[in-house]
Design a protein around this motif. Structure first.
Motif, PDB file in Angstrom:
ATOM      1  N   ARG A  36     -59.335-100.264 -58.560  1.00 45.69           N
ATOM      2  CA  ARG A  36     -59.417 -98.827 -58.905  1.00 45.69           C
ATOM      3  C   ARG A  36     -60.209 -97.868 -57.996  1.00 45.69           C
ATOM      4  O   ARG A  36     -60.486 -96.487 -58.457  1.00 45.69           O
ATOM      5  CB  ARG A  36     -60.583 -98.913 -60.431  1.00 45.69           C
ATOM      6  CG  ARG A  36     -58.842-100.139 -61.160  1.00 45.69           C
ATOM      7  CD  ARG A  36     -60.068 -99.687 -62.955  1.00 45.69           C
ATOM      8  NE  ARG A  36     -59.831 -98.236 -63.240  1.00 45.69           N
ATOM      9  CZ  ARG A  36     -59.170 -97.262 -63.893  1.00 45.69           C
ATOM     10  NH1 ARG A  36     -58.338 -97.425 -64.554  1.00 45.69           N
ATOM     11  NH2 ARG A  36     -59.584 -96.028 -64.264  1.00 45.69           N
ATOM     12  N   GLY A  37     -60.620 -98.746 -57.200  1.00 45.80           N
ATOM     13  CA  GLY A  37     -61.690 -97.767 -56.336  1.00 45.80           C
ATOM     14  C   GLY A  37     -60.585 -96.398 -55.436  1.00 45.80           C
ATOM     15  O   GLY A  37     -61.420 -95.595 -55.251  1.00 45.80           O
ATOM     16  N   THR A  38     -59.874 -96.875 -55.429  1.00 48.79           N
ATOM     17  CA  THR A  38     -59.237 -96.237 -54.792  1.00 48.79           C
ATOM     18  C   THR A  38     -58.326 -94.819 -55.705  1.00 48.79           C
ATOM     19  O   THR A  38     -58.637 -93.605 -54.752  1.00 48.79           O
ATOM     20  CB  THR A  38     -57.016 -95.935 -54.293  1.00 48.79           C
ATOM     21  OG1 THR A  38     -56.948 -96.440 -55.581  1.00 48.79           O
ATOM     22  CG2 THR A  38     -57.545 -97.395 -53.536  1.00 48.79           C
ATOM     23  N   LEU A  39     -58.699 -94.832 -56.989  1.00 49.48           N
ATOM     24  CA  LEU A  39     -58.790 -93.703 -57.936  1.00 49.48           C
ATOM     25  C   LEU A  39     -60.131 -93.082 -57.745  1.00 49.48           C
ATOM     26  O   LEU A  39     -59.619 -91.711 -57.791  1.00 49.48           O
ATOM     27  CB  LEU A  39     -58.320 -94.108 -59.582  1.00 49.48           C
ATOM     28  CG  LEU A  39     -58.762 -93.336 -60.316  1.00 49.48           C
ATOM     29  CD1 LEU A  39     -57.660 -92.201 -60.230  1.00 49.48           C
ATOM     30  CD2 LEU A  39     -58.458 -93.646 -62.021  1.00 49.48           C
ATOM     31  N   LEU A  40     -61.183 -93.951 -57.705  1.00 51.98           N
ATOM     32  CA  LEU A  40     -62.746 -92.988 -58.010  1.00 51.98           C
ATOM     33  C   LEU A  40     -62.424 -92.225 -56.368  1.00 51.98           C
ATOM     34  O   LEU A  40     -63.196 -91.254 -56.761  1.00 51.98           O
ATOM     35  CB  LEU A  40     -63.768 -93.848 -57.959  1.00 51.98           C
ATOM     36  CG  LEU A  40     -63.948 -94.444 -58.985  1.00 51.98           C
ATOM     37  CD1 LEU A  40     -64.557 -95.501 -59.006  1.00 51.98           C
ATOM     38  CD2 LEU A  40     -64.210 -93.776 -60.077  1.00 51.98           C
ATOM     39  N   ASP A  41     -62.178 -93.015 -55.635  1.00 56.04           N
ATOM     40  CA  ASP A  41     -61.982 -92.508 -54.133  1.00 56.04           C
ATOM     41  C   ASP A  41     -61.136 -90.679 -54.340  1.00 56.04           C
ATOM     42  O   ASP A  41     -61.365 -89.603 -54.295  1.00 56.04           O
ATOM     43  CB  ASP A  41     -62.074 -92.866 -52.828  1.00 56.04           C
ATOM     44  CG  ASP A  41     -60.909 -92.164 -51.841  1.00 56.04           C
ATOM     45  OD1 ASP A  41     -62.602 -91.655 -50.951  1.00 56.04           O
ATOM     46  OD2 ASP A  41     -60.409 -92.053 -51.401  1.00 56.04           O
ATOM     47  N   VAL A  42     -59.858 -90.707 -55.090  1.00 49.30           N
ATOM     48  CA  VAL A  42     -59.173 -90.246 -54.626  1.00 49.30           C
ATOM     49  C   VAL A  42     -60.129 -88.726 -56.428  1.00 49.30           C
ATOM     50  O   VAL A  42     -60.116 -87.617 -55.944  1.00 49.30           O
ATOM     51  CB  VAL A  42     -57.827 -89.411 -55.954  1.00 49.30           C
ATOM     52  CG1 VAL A  42     -57.439 -88.744 -56.728  1.00 49.30           C
ATOM     53  CG2 VAL A  42     -57.110 -90.342 -55.240  1.00 49.30           C
ATOM     54  N   VAL A  43     -60.673 -88.571 -57.189  1.00 49.85           N
ATOM     55  CA  VAL A  43     -61.490 -87.926 -58.424  1.00 49.85           C
ATOM     56  C   VAL A  43     -62.404 -87.663 -57.279  1.00 49.85           C
ATOM     57  O   VAL A  43     -62.995 -86.130 -57.190  1.00 49.85           O
ATOM     58  CB  VAL A  43     -61.838 -89.013 -59.081  1.00 49.85           C
ATOM     59  CG1 VAL A  43     -62.461 -87.542 -60.101  1.00 49.85           C
ATOM     60  CG2 VAL A  43     -60.597 -89.169 -60.512  1.00 49.85           C
ATOM     61  N   GLU A  44     -63.121 -88.469 -56.298  1.00 50.30           N
ATOM     62  CA  GLU A  44     -64.333 -87.515 -55.792  1.00 50.30           C
ATOM     63  C   GLU A  44     -64.247 -86.414 -54.664  1.00 50.30           C
ATOM     64  O   GLU A  44     -64.373 -85.693 -54.438  1.00 50.30           O
ATOM     65  CB  GLU A  44     -65.231 -88.830 -55.104  1.00 50.30           C
ATOM     66  CG  GLU A  44     -65.508 -90.007 -55.855  1.00 50.30           C
ATOM     67  CD  GLU A  44     -66.928 -90.749 -55.206  1.00 50.30           C
ATOM     68  OE1 GLU A  44     -66.524 -90.347 -54.095  1.00 50.30           O
ATOM     69  OE2 GLU A  44     -67.338 -91.591 -55.185  1.00 50.30           O
ATOM     70  N   ARG A  45     -62.942 -86.955 -53.915  1.00 51.14           N
ATOM     71  CA  ARG A  45     -62.391 -86.140 -53.485  1.00 51.14           C
ATOM     72  C   ARG A  45     -62.210 -84.904 -53.662  1.00 51.14           C
ATOM     73  O   ARG A  45     -62.391 -83.416 -53.059  1.00 51.14           O
ATOM     74  CB  ARG A  45     -61.273 -86.682 -52.150  1.00 51.14           C
ATOM     75  CG  ARG A  45     -62.340 -87.494 -51.065  1.00 51.14           C
ATOM     76  CD  ARG A  45     -61.403 -87.960 -50.355  1.00 51.14           C
ATOM     77  NE  ARG A  45     -59.807 -89.251 -50.759  1.00 51.14           N
ATOM     78  CZ  ARG A  45     -58.685 -88.838 -50.043  1.00 51.14           C
ATOM     79  NH1 ARG A  45     -58.594 -87.780 -49.823  1.00 51.14           N
ATOM     80  NH2 ARG A  45     -57.357 -89.225 -50.511  1.00 51.14           N
ATOM     81  N   THR A  46     -61.439 -85.064 -54.977  1.00 49.38           N
ATOM     82  CA  THR A  46     -61.197 -83.962 -55.459  1.00 49.38           C
ATOM     83  C   THR A  46     -61.895 -82.817 -55.909  1.00 49.38           C
ATOM     84  O   THR A  46     -61.452 -81.197 -55.977  1.00 49.38           O
ATOM     85  CB  THR A  46     -60.023 -84.352 -56.542  1.00 49.38           C
ATOM     86  OG1 THR A  46     -58.912 -84.803 -56.530  1.00 49.38           O
ATOM     87  CG2 THR A  46     -59.858 -82.967 -57.394  1.00 49.38           C
ATOM     88  N   ALA A  47     -63.104 -83.275 -56.624  1.00 51.36           N
ATOM     89  CA  ALA A  47     -64.178 -82.572 -56.966  1.00 51.36           C
ATOM     90  C   ALA A  47     -64.542 -82.250 -55.881  1.00 51.36           C
ATOM     91  O   ALA A  47     -65.669 -80.907 -56.446  1.00 51.36           O
ATOM     92  CB  ALA A  47     -65.259 -83.609 -57.431  1.00 51.36           C
ATOM     93  N   ALA A  48     -64.757 -82.240 -54.983  1.00 52.22           N
ATOM     94  CA  ALA A  48     -65.310 -81.254 -53.731  1.00 52.22           C
ATOM     95  C   ALA A  48     -65.012 -80.716 -53.442  1.00 52.22           C
ATOM     96  O   ALA A  48     -64.695 -79.446 -52.449  1.00 52.22           O
ATOM     97  CB  ALA A  48     -65.320 -82.584 -52.228  1.00 52.22           C
ATOM     98  N   LEU A  49     -63.163 -79.901 -53.149  1.00 54.40           N
ATOM     99  CA  LEU A  49     -62.770 -79.153 -53.189  1.00 54.40           C
ATOM    100  C   LEU A  49     -61.779 -78.344 -54.821  1.00 54.40           C
ATOM    101  O   LEU A  49     -61.219 -77.422 -54.179  1.00 54.40           O
ATOM    102  CB  LEU A  49     -61.048 -80.211 -52.446  1.00 54.40           C
ATOM    103  CG  LEU A  49     -61.281 -80.593 -51.504  1.00 54.40           C
ATOM    104  CD1 LEU A  49     -59.332 -80.543 -50.965  1.00 54.40           C
ATOM    105  CD2 LEU A  49     -61.545 -79.446 -50.259  1.00 54.40           C
ATOM    106  N   CYS A  50     -61.876 -78.868 -54.871  1.00 59.85           N
ATOM    107  CA  CYS A  50     -61.662 -78.252 -56.695  1.00 59.85           C
ATOM    108  C   CYS A  50     -62.264 -77.511 -56.858  1.00 59.85           C
ATOM    109  O   CYS A  50     -62.915 -78.647 -58.366  1.00 59.85           O
ATOM    110  CB  CYS A  50     -59.934 -78.480 -57.599  1.00 59.85           C
ATOM    111  SG  CYS A  50     -58.749 -79.441 -55.909  1.00 59.85           S
ATOM    112  N   PHE A  51     -62.982 -76.490 -57.779  1.00 57.42           N
ATOM    113  CA  PHE A  51     -63.356 -76.310 -58.973  1.00 57.42           C
ATOM    114  C   PHE A  51     -62.645 -75.447 -60.649  1.00 57.42           C
ATOM    115  O   PHE A  51     -62.829 -74.701 -60.748  1.00 57.42           O
ATOM    116  CB  PHE A  51     -64.454 -74.883 -58.501  1.00 57.42           C
ATOM    117  CG  PHE A  51     -65.167 -75.367 -56.635  1.00 57.42           C
ATOM    118  CD1 PHE A  51     -65.875 -76.581 -57.068  1.00 57.42           C
ATOM    119  CD2 PHE A  51     -64.504 -74.462 -55.672  1.00 57.42           C
ATOM    120  CE1 PHE A  51     -66.942 -77.121 -56.044  1.00 57.42           C
ATOM    121  CE2 PHE A  51     -65.473 -75.297 -54.218  1.00 57.42           C
ATOM    122  CZ  PHE A  51     -66.468 -76.279 -54.931  1.00 57.42           C
TER     123      PHE A  51
END
Lengths: 216, 265
Positions: free
Chosen positions: B59-74
């Protein structure tokens, strides 16, 4: 230009920090966006942001639990005049009282209370969730060049309660959801948005840039 | 006026988009963050990640996806799949999710919905309801909750469950017809409408979208306030812009703001 985003255990700070970093970069401001629970960092910052997701009472308890934070905010923002932006529950906390589930005292910076939304049309769902336009109550620098009105840009809302200011002059913008719902409040160097600028794409980034450029 | 929402949903497994996204030139069609950014620029009103990673360790991979998305997508992001505890929710919200969608954990223990809503606020708790029609063609319609991708019946009435989780604090319901999911013949409109008319919170219609008219039906006939779809967007059948323009032409209030997010970051 340094921005302190207050961390008091209320989630979703990353989105706010990233949106401020991007807006600052685009506006050509050097300096740091810091997510912090340290009152000294807040004291040194040029701008203070209080985000907030969750229930009013839970958020207030979280803010109270950060040693020295409420006192520091009173000192540097309320008395010191540092520009301050509250977001969602961070905006609601400016009120004297919140009436979500129980009655809870807020910071009391802007008179009024936070009440359940009661749309005139019973078919309208609560929470008020999604994209809505803003109706200006009075001009404010953070809305400079932001198109408002039914044909204006949209802001992202997700809330069941809204701020009802005692003094209508403390309202800056409303949104229509079966009647006017408070979208922005402001007083002196304090401004708060019910919607999430960090999730409101074009309008949100413009508002954040305006907040950074604000020289009250 | 509040606008209806169009929500593309990305199935993510081990940090990768299942089947990929082919609607735009992406360097890596399997990267959920690239797909999210493209949908953001295209004017999607929200984004949904559904994590179908089998193992809890990954599940760590999902958190990483969410983190990187939040950095790019407002834009608002809802994350679902495998959420069982308030700690799971906290981790996702801290990573940048705005809402979490709870499915089987709510079916197994409804009180979890209440605990989550008390802690994080009703507005960020979405309950995902997977329902199948169990009544015969001549009977009054009745739907039951199914789990395990629609394979396992629970005996729980979908409408009663919907009312119950809203009472406990769900701020939104994602209603998926397991009869229609993947069929491209349109939403189960009677199901969507039966739930939407019965609860006070917003309902997202899901399962079965094959045409743009289906999206219109979900709002006008299903009484949903948002529509979720996957393949018609991922495979480039239609763009988000086409979907929103089509819905607006049908008289549905839509957000058609120009996006400034397509440019360099």
């Amino acid at each position: 230009m340094s921005v302190a985003i207050i961390d008091y255990g209320s989630g979703n700070l990353r989105s706010a920090a990233k949106a401020f970093e991007r807006a600052a970069r685009e506006a050509g401001y050097a300096g740091a966006v810091q997510v912090t629970a340290d009152p000294d960092v807040v004291r040194r910052a040029d701008r203070v942001v209080l985000p907030g997701v969750g229930a009013f009472a839970d958020c207030k308890a979280g803010l109270d639990a950060v040693p020295g934070m409420v006192e520091t905010l009173d000192e540097v923002v309320l008395r010191g005049g540092k520009p301050f932006l509250g977001i969602c529950v961070g905006m609601q906390l400016l009120a004297a009282r919140g009436r979500e589930k129980a009655t809870t005292e807020g910071l009391g910076w802007i008179g009024g209370e936070v009440r359940l939304i009661t749309p005139a049309d019973p078919a309208l769902k609560v929470p008020h969730m999604g994209w809505n336009t803003l109706d200006l109550v009075r001009p404010h620098p953070i809305l400079a060049d932001v198109p408002t009105g039914e044909r204006g840009l949209h802001a992202y809302f997700v809330h069941s309660y809204h701020f009802v200011p005692d003094d209508p002059a403390h309202g800056v913008a409303t949104t229509d959801y079966g009647g006017p719902v408070t979208a922005i409040v402001g007083r002196d160097t304090v401004v708060g948005t019910q919607f999430h600028p960090e999730k409101s794409q074009t309008l949100g980034l413009a508002l954040i840039r305006n907040f950074l450029a604000w020289r009250p | 006026m509040l606008k209806a929402r169009v929500i593309p949903c990305l199935d993510v497994k081990d940090g990768r988009v299942v089947k990929g996204v082919n609607f735009v030139d992406l360097r890596d069609a399997g990267d959920p963050v690239e797909a999210a950014a493209a949908y953001d620029a295209a004017g999607a009103d929200e984004l949904c990640f559904l994590d179908i990673t089998a193992s809890h360790e990954a599940r760590g991979t999902l958190l990483d996806v969410v983190e990187r998305t939040a950095a790019l997508c407002f834009m608002p992001v809802t994350v679902g799949g495998g959420i069982r505890t308030n700690d799971d929710i906290r981790a996702l919200l801290l990573a940048g999710a705005d809402k979490v969608s709870i499915n089987s954990a709510a079916v197994a223990d409804r009180s979890f919905v209440g605990r989550a809503a008390d802690k994080f606020g009703d507005q960020c708790i979405v309950v995902s309801i997977d329902a199948k029609r169990v009544s015969g063609p001549d009977e009054a319609p009745r739907w039951e909750i199914f789990t395990h991708g629609g394979r396992k019946a629970t005996g729980i009435d979908a409408l009663a469950f919907a009312e119950d989780v809203v009472r406990l604090g769900a701020g939104e319901l994602l209603v998926t017809s397991m009869d229609r999911d993947g069929t491209k013949i349109g939403f189960d409109l009677p199901l969507t409408r039966a739930i939407a008319d019965r609860v006070t919170v917003p309902v997202i219609a899901s399962g079965g979208v094959g045409t743009l008219d289906h999206l219109v039906e979900g709002i006008l006939q299903g009484h949903a306030t948002a529509v979720l779809a996957a393949s018609i967007f991922h495979f480039g059948t239609h763009t988000i812009g086409e979907a929103k323009a089509h819905m607006a032409a049908a008289g549905i209030p839509m957000r058609l703001d120009p996006s400034e997010l397509a440019g360099p970051r």
